[in-house]
Design an enzyme around this catalytic site. Structure first.
Site, PDB file in Angstrom:
ATOM      1  CG  ASP A   1      -1.837   1.123   1.124  1.00 17.17           C
ATOM      2  OD1 ASP A   1      -2.792   1.271   0.329  1.00 17.17           O
ATOM      3  OD2 ASP A   1      -1.610   1.985   2.086  1.00 17.17           O
TER       4      ASP A   1
ATOM      5  CD  GLU B   1      -2.341   2.553  -3.358  1.00 15.16           C
ATOM      6  OE1 GLU B   1      -3.735   3.063  -3.535  1.00 15.16           O
ATOM      7  OE2 GLU B   1      -1.792   2.290  -2.505  1.00 15.16           O
TER       8      GLU B   1
END
Length: 385
Positions: free
Chosen positions: A241, A282
């Protein structure tokens, strides 16, 4: 071999051989086949033969009637995703899972861990997670989990000790006696927040203080955390993330040189402790920026530009620009080493983005599942949620 055809059939995707009528009576034209130069061969890995399925455990399936999805509920539904039998046609043929955060967290979404090594109590126990790994692996499925390394919860004991001025933990986060006045790269929101003594840095909000990766103890602990989930808990890799934001430099808050250097060290660490582990990053950015994280060592990253181009093409019923984008992306990345998707948990669902048109939704799915790259489905897309 991917069970793409089964997935497409179960989704009702029968458009790749010809045209079909859109919901409003218009004609939806399927995209052209990829150009010949996309057929070049290169080295591929286990993740290149997978269809990934993103699961938000909290809302997937509740096994005990408390209104909250849990790991036992996911285990109960594995046969819907993949029953482990290539001869059956009653499962989706999903071959890998991406689990949104499963670590202890005070938030419903879990993107702010308060304990990096304990499963969220609403979802079950560490033993439940290990059972899920065993059941998935028995069906030939891989499982990657969200690892949120940029920040933790302000409820995490590390931060509460740091905020209290404990010298053992103070430098695990970024502190300033005065407010430097920096703002979020995507807007004007503040990134420095009032603490008990000074201001602490949190790029997303005050409930998510950023960890200080210039402190070697922080990096060591987070690398150890990655090892724990791979070796002790049995995960097959990580969806990483917010990879753009781990290390700031001279007021630059994203995509810094030290940040790329960290991800190179992260990859080197995984190559030692779990050489077969998969990473998908990401980096919500343009293709040229995302490619720098591949250069740094991540196996793949999500291709946001390609996702946008796909949806735009489907809505416009014009695939010329998309064909160019597919060709560009395939040429820019190492062979097949990028992850494709339509939408994810941070966006409106694909069905909404194509105007609730079942035909356009099917065309988008056909493109996703037959184009180059490593495809990811968000749970429920297969039934038009």
């Amino acid at each position: 071999m991917k069970r793409v055809i089964l997935l497409m059939l179960l989704a009702g995707v029968l458009l790749v051989a010809g045209c079909s009528k859109d919901d409003d009576g218009g004609t939806v034209t399927p995209p052209p086949p990829p150009s010949d130069d996309l057929q070049a061969q290169g080295e591929v890995y286990w993740w290149n033969d997978q269809v990934f399925y993103e699961v938000f455990v909290r809302s997937f399936y509740d096994s005990d009637g408390d209104g909250i999805g849990d790991l036992q509920g996911l285990i109960a539904k594995l046969d819907y995703l993949n029953d482990g039998n290539l001869q059956t046609t009653t499962d989706l043929g999903v071959t890998a899972l991406w689990l949104m955060p499963v670590m202890e967290s005070p938030s419903y979404h879990g993107y702010d861990a308060s304990d990096y090594r304990t499963v969220e109590a609403d979802y079950g126990t560490n033993a439940d997670f290990q059972q899920l790994m065993s059941e998935a692996h028995a069906r030939g499925m891989k499982v990657v989990i969200d690892l949120v390394m940029n920040h933790c919860s302000n409820d995490h004991p590390w931060f509460t000790a740091s905020n209290a001025g404990d010298p053992l933990w103070r430098d695990w986060f970024l502190w300033s006696a005065t407010n430097p006045g920096w703002t979020q790269p995507w807007g004007n929101g503040p990134v420095w927040h009032n603490g008990s003594d000074g201001y602490f840095y949190g790029i997303f909000w005050s409930g998510m203080p950023d960890l200080n990766y210039t402190n070697p103890a922080v990096e060591s602990e987070m690398l150890s955390t990655a090892t724990y989930w791979l070796q002790d808990m049995g995960a097959d890799g990580f969806r990483l993330d917010a990879i753009k934001y781990l290390i700031e430099e001279n007021g630059v808050l994203e995509n810094t040189g030290p940040n790329f250097d960290f991800w190179s060290r992260f990859r080197s660490h995984l190559d030692v402790v779990a050489p077969e582990a998969f990473t998908v990053g990401e980096a919500w950015d343009n293709t040229s920026t995302v490619l720098q994280y591949i250069d740094a060592g991540l196996h793949t990253c999500f291709e946001f530009d390609l996702a946008t181009a796909t949806i735009d093409a489907v809505n416009a019923d014009n695939f010329t620009q998309l064909e160019g984008k597919v060709t560009e992306v395939a040429g820019d990345y190492p062979f097949q080493q990028y992850s494709t998707f339509l939408t994810n948990h941070d966006q409106n669902r694909i069905f909404e983005q194509v105007g609730r048109s079942a035909s356009r939704n099917k065309v988008a799915a056909a493109i996703l599942l037959t184009a180059p790259g490593v495809p990811f489905l968000y749970y429920g897309e297969e039934v038009g949620m």
